[in-house]
Design a protein around this motif. Sequence first.
Motif, PDB file in Angstrom:
ATOM      1  N   ASP A  80       0.809  -1.223   0.000  1.00 27.44           N
ATOM      2  CA  ASP A  80       0.000   0.000   0.000  1.00 27.44           C
ATOM      3  C   ASP A  80       0.846   1.278   0.000  1.00 27.44           C
ATOM      4  O   ASP A  80       0.823   2.065   0.945  1.00 27.44           O
ATOM      5  CB  ASP A  80      -0.958  -0.007   1.199  1.00 27.44           C
ATOM      6  CG  ASP A  80      -1.960  -1.157   1.116  1.00 27.44           C
ATOM      7  OD1 ASP A  80      -2.219  -1.628   0.004  1.00 27.44           O
ATOM      8  OD2 ASP A  80      -2.475  -1.566   2.169  1.00 27.44           O
ATOM      9  N   SER A  81       1.596   1.444  -1.090  1.00 25.09           N
ATOM     10  CA  SER A  81       2.387   2.670  -1.341  1.00 25.09           C
ATOM     11  C   SER A  81       3.481   2.905  -0.308  1.00 25.09           C
ATOM     12  O   SER A  81       3.910   4.042  -0.089  1.00 25.09           O
ATOM     13  CB  SER A  81       1.473   3.900  -1.402  1.00 25.09           C
ATOM     14  OG  SER A  81       0.479   3.749  -2.383  1.00 25.09           O
ATOM     15  N   SER A  82       3.949   1.844   0.325  1.00 25.23           N
ATOM     16  CA  SER A  82       5.028   1.971   1.314  1.00 25.23           C
ATOM     17  C   SER A  82       6.374   1.627   0.691  1.00 25.23           C
ATOM     18  O   SER A  82       6.460   0.911  -0.313  1.00 25.23           O
ATOM     19  CB  SER A  82       4.769   1.058   2.512  1.00 25.23           C
ATOM     20  OG  SER A  82       3.607   1.459   3.200  1.00 25.23           O
ATOM     21  N   VAL A  83       7.441   2.143   1.316  1.00 25.45           N
ATOM     22  CA  VAL A  83       8.803   1.956   0.831  1.00 25.45           C
ATOM     23  C   VAL A  83       9.675   1.453   1.972  1.00 25.45           C
ATOM     24  O   VAL A  83       9.696   2.022   3.063  1.00 25.45           O
ATOM     25  CB  VAL A  83       9.378   3.279   0.282  1.00 25.45           C
ATOM     26  CG1 VAL A  83      10.824   3.089  -0.168  1.00 25.45           C
ATOM     27  CG2 VAL A  83       8.531   3.799  -0.871  1.00 25.45           C
ATOM     28  N   LEU A  84      10.402   0.376   1.710  1.00 30.69           N
ATOM     29  CA  LEU A  84      11.363  -0.169   2.672  1.00 30.69           C
ATOM     30  C   LEU A  84      12.751  -0.165   2.072  1.00 30.69           C
ATOM     31  O   LEU A  84      12.968  -0.666   0.974  1.00 30.69           O
ATOM     32  CB  LEU A  84      10.993  -1.602   3.059  1.00 30.69           C
ATOM     33  CG  LEU A  84      12.062  -2.397   3.835  1.00 30.69           C
ATOM     34  CD1 LEU A  84      12.341  -1.758   5.188  1.00 30.69           C
ATOM     35  CD2 LEU A  84      11.659  -3.859   4.004  1.00 30.69           C
ATOM     36  N   SER A  85      13.709   0.394   2.802  1.00 23.30           N
ATOM     37  CA  SER A  85      15.121   0.323   2.454  1.00 23.30           C
ATOM     38  C   SER A  85      15.837  -0.434   3.565  1.00 23.30           C
ATOM     39  O   SER A  85      15.770  -0.039   4.734  1.00 23.30           O
ATOM     40  CB  SER A  85      15.713   1.727   2.305  1.00 23.30           C
ATOM     41  OG  SER A  85      17.094   1.663   2.044  1.00 23.30           O
ATOM     42  N   LEU A  86      16.506  -1.530   3.203  1.00 26.35           N
ATOM     43  CA  LEU A  86      17.091  -2.418   4.208  1.00 26.35           C
ATOM     44  C   LEU A  86      18.558  -2.683   3.891  1.00 26.35           C
ATOM     45  O   LEU A  86      18.900  -3.060   2.771  1.00 26.35           O
ATOM     46  CB  LEU A  86      16.299  -3.733   4.258  1.00 26.35           C
ATOM     47  CG  LEU A  86      16.567  -4.679   5.419  1.00 26.35           C
ATOM     48  CD1 LEU A  86      15.339  -5.527   5.697  1.00 26.35           C
ATOM     49  CD2 LEU A  86      17.724  -5.607   5.117  1.00 26.35           C
ATOM     50  N   ASP A  87      19.413  -2.500   4.882  1.00 23.94           N
ATOM     51  CA  ASP A  87      20.856  -2.666   4.673  1.00 23.94           C
ATOM     52  C   ASP A  87      21.313  -4.104   4.878  1.00 23.94           C
ATOM     53  O   ASP A  87      21.992  -4.685   4.041  1.00 23.94           O
ATOM     54  CB  ASP A  87      21.636  -1.739   5.609  1.00 23.94           C
ATOM     55  CG  ASP A  87      21.536  -0.284   5.184  1.00 23.94           C
ATOM     56  OD1 ASP A  87      21.151  -0.022   4.020  1.00 23.94           O
ATOM     57  OD2 ASP A  87      21.816   0.595   6.024  1.00 23.94           O
ATOM     58  N   ASN A  88      20.957  -4.701   6.020  1.00 23.92           N
ATOM     59  CA  ASN A  88      21.491  -6.015   6.358  1.00 23.92           C
ATOM     60  C   ASN A  88      20.402  -6.866   6.995  1.00 23.92           C
ATOM     61  O   ASN A  88      19.798  -6.473   7.994  1.00 23.92           O
ATOM     62  CB  ASN A  88      22.670  -5.867   7.327  1.00 23.92           C
ATOM     63  CG  ASN A  88      23.290  -7.199   7.674  1.00 23.92           C
ATOM     64  OD1 ASN A  88      23.600  -8.002   6.794  1.00 23.92           O
ATOM     65  ND2 ASN A  88      23.460  -7.458   8.958  1.00 23.92           N
ATOM     66  N   ALA A  89      20.152  -8.062   6.410  1.00 21.06           N
ATOM     67  CA  ALA A  89      19.086  -8.922   6.922  1.00 21.06           C
ATOM     68  C   ALA A  89      19.525 -10.365   6.961  1.00 21.06           C
ATOM     69  O   ALA A  89      20.197 -10.859   6.058  1.00 21.06           O
ATOM     70  CB  ALA A  89      17.836  -8.790   6.048  1.00 21.06           C
ATOM     71  N   ASN A  90      19.113 -11.054   8.020  1.00 25.39           N
ATOM     72  CA  ASN A  90      19.319 -12.490   8.152  1.00 25.39           C
ATOM     73  C   ASN A  90      17.996 -13.099   8.614  1.00 25.39           C
ATOM     74  O   ASN A  90      17.596 -12.946   9.768  1.00 25.39           O
ATOM     75  CB  ASN A  90      20.434 -12.782   9.153  1.00 25.39           C
ATOM     76  CG  ASN A  90      20.742 -14.258   9.234  1.00 25.39           C
ATOM     77  OD1 ASN A  90      20.563 -15.000   8.268  1.00 25.39           O
ATOM     78  ND2 ASN A  90      21.181 -14.712  10.393  1.00 25.39           N
ATOM     79  N   LYS A 127      -5.049  -2.462  -0.080  1.00 21.55           N
ATOM     80  CA  LYS A 127      -6.204  -1.578   0.015  1.00 21.55           C
ATOM     81  C   LYS A 127      -6.393  -0.792  -1.285  1.00 21.55           C
ATOM     82  O   LYS A 127      -5.425  -0.362  -1.919  1.00 21.55           O
ATOM     83  CB  LYS A 127      -6.041  -0.627   1.204  1.00 21.55           C
ATOM     84  CG  LYS A 127      -5.988  -1.360   2.545  1.00 21.55           C
ATOM     85  CD  LYS A 127      -5.870  -0.405   3.716  1.00 21.55           C
ATOM     86  CE  LYS A 127      -5.849  -1.158   5.047  1.00 21.55           C
ATOM     87  NZ  LYS A 127      -5.719  -0.246   6.198  1.00 21.55           N
ATOM     88  N   GLN A 128      -7.638  -0.576  -1.641  1.00 21.96           N
ATOM     89  CA  GLN A 128      -7.995   0.000  -2.933  1.00 21.96           C
ATOM     90  C   GLN A 128      -7.386   1.377  -3.166  1.00 21.96           C
ATOM     91  O   GLN A 128      -7.000   1.731  -4.282  1.00 21.96           O
ATOM     92  CB  GLN A 128      -9.531   0.090  -3.043  1.00 21.96           C
ATOM     93  CG  GLN A 128     -10.045   0.601  -4.374  1.00 21.96           C
ATOM     94  CD  GLN A 128      -9.755  -0.365  -5.509  1.00 21.96           C
ATOM     95  OE1 GLN A 128      -9.705  -1.574  -5.296  1.00 21.96           O
ATOM     96  NE2 GLN A 128      -9.558   0.161  -6.712  1.00 21.96           N
ATOM     97  N   GLU A 129      -7.283   2.191  -2.125  1.00 18.25           N
ATOM     98  CA  GLU A 129      -6.860   3.579  -2.289  1.00 18.25           C
ATOM     99  C   GLU A 129      -5.351   3.751  -2.428  1.00 18.25           C
ATOM    100  O   GLU A 129      -4.867   4.876  -2.616  1.00 18.25           O
ATOM    101  CB  GLU A 129      -7.358   4.427  -1.114  1.00 18.25           C
ATOM    102  CG  GLU A 129      -6.808   4.016   0.253  1.00 18.25           C
ATOM    103  CD  GLU A 129      -7.689   3.007   0.978  1.00 18.25           C
ATOM    104  OE1 GLU A 129      -7.704   3.041   2.216  1.00 18.25           O
ATOM    105  OE2 GLU A 129      -8.347   2.193   0.300  1.00 18.25           O
ATOM    106  N   PHE A 130      -4.591   2.662  -2.382  1.00 20.09           N
ATOM    107  CA  PHE A 130      -3.136   2.753  -2.457  1.00 20.09           C
ATOM    108  C   PHE A 130      -2.599   2.019  -3.682  1.00 20.09           C
ATOM    109  O   PHE A 130      -3.337   1.323  -4.383  1.00 20.09           O
ATOM    110  CB  PHE A 130      -2.502   2.166  -1.193  1.00 20.09           C
ATOM    111  CG  PHE A 130      -2.851   2.903   0.071  1.00 20.09           C
ATOM    112  CD1 PHE A 130      -2.273   4.126   0.357  1.00 20.09           C
ATOM    113  CD2 PHE A 130      -3.764   2.368   0.977  1.00 20.09           C
ATOM    114  CE1 PHE A 130      -2.595   4.808   1.526  1.00 20.09           C
ATOM    115  CE2 PHE A 130      -4.091   3.029   2.143  1.00 20.09           C
ATOM    116  CZ  PHE A 130      -3.507   4.259   2.415  1.00 20.09           C
ATOM    117  N   ASN A 131      -1.300   2.179  -3.912  1.00 11.43           N
ATOM    118  CA  ASN A 131      -0.595   1.397  -4.923  1.00 11.43           C
ATOM    119  C   ASN A 131       0.103   0.220  -4.246  1.00 11.43           C
ATOM    120  O   ASN A 131      -0.251  -0.179  -3.151  1.00 11.43           O
ATOM    121  CB  ASN A 131       0.391   2.290  -5.685  1.00 11.43           C
ATOM    122  CG  ASN A 131      -0.327   3.277  -6.588  1.00 11.43           C
ATOM    123  OD1 ASN A 131      -1.260   2.912  -7.299  1.00 11.43           O
ATOM    124  ND2 ASN A 131       0.086   4.529  -6.558  1.00 11.43           N
ATOM    125  N   GLY A 132       1.130  -0.314  -4.901  1.00  8.89           N
ATOM    126  CA  GLY A 132       1.847  -1.453  -4.345  1.00  8.89           C
ATOM    127  C   GLY A 132       2.931  -1.045  -3.361  1.00  8.89           C
ATOM    128  O   GLY A 132       2.962   0.073  -2.853  1.00  8.89           O
TER     129      GLY A 132
END
Length: 233
Positions: free
Chosen positions: A170-180, A194-199
């Motif tokens: 729903d139009s959110s942005v995640l920037s992730l440096d390091n994941a395990n 939700k209908q009112e948002f994008n991906g």
Amino acid sequence: NILNIDQNKVGSRAYIINSNLKNISIIFKGTDITKSNYNLPPNYPINKKGLTGCLSFINTDFKNVELSANYSNCEDAINLINTSGDINFVNIQNSFSDALDADFSNLKIKKLKISSAKNDCTDFSAGNYELLNLELNSCGDKAVSIGEKSKVNIKNINVNLAEIGLAVKDSSVLSLDNANLVNLKTCVAAYKKKQEFNGGFVELNDFNCTNFIKKFEVDKLSKIILEDKIQNN
């Protein structure tokens, strides 16, 4: 500078509203409803005011604060609504449903440790969040859920046991440096709900996921980028 809140009645809640909190540790101790037969209120765990947290902070600014909760029996252990500032440490264990829910907030959380949540370990909505170190274990659904035009930056995250590791929608942005991430059905999902948002949009750098069924799940309106390469289902 320590505030202890003991829940003496199942479903009772504490609210801190219109506050500036500085140099304080707040500890919520709930009632373990798994060991006894309790008569839960109607429509539990939602209360009649529609507020969902056992411990809720509303219109509150944080500076050098630590928050913890154990055996919460509400929809959210800790709910942050329209909050801002810096939180040093959040520690949540044994949540009846979600552990941490943040809405309409602008926060920096230095360390976040969650163990045993029957639903989502974390849920971030409609805000800006900087998360430095996350340790999330035994999440019943999502380890990290991000939605409703949120912008989230995660420095380091470790996840063990969840249905979905990272869900961005729903139009959110995640920037992730390091994941395990380990022991998941889906490592990363990006989609419109939700209908009112994008991906959702996800950018991953140093990313490791093991023991999973599906690594990426992405719809046509969303994008997952790993080390500058677009990922598909």
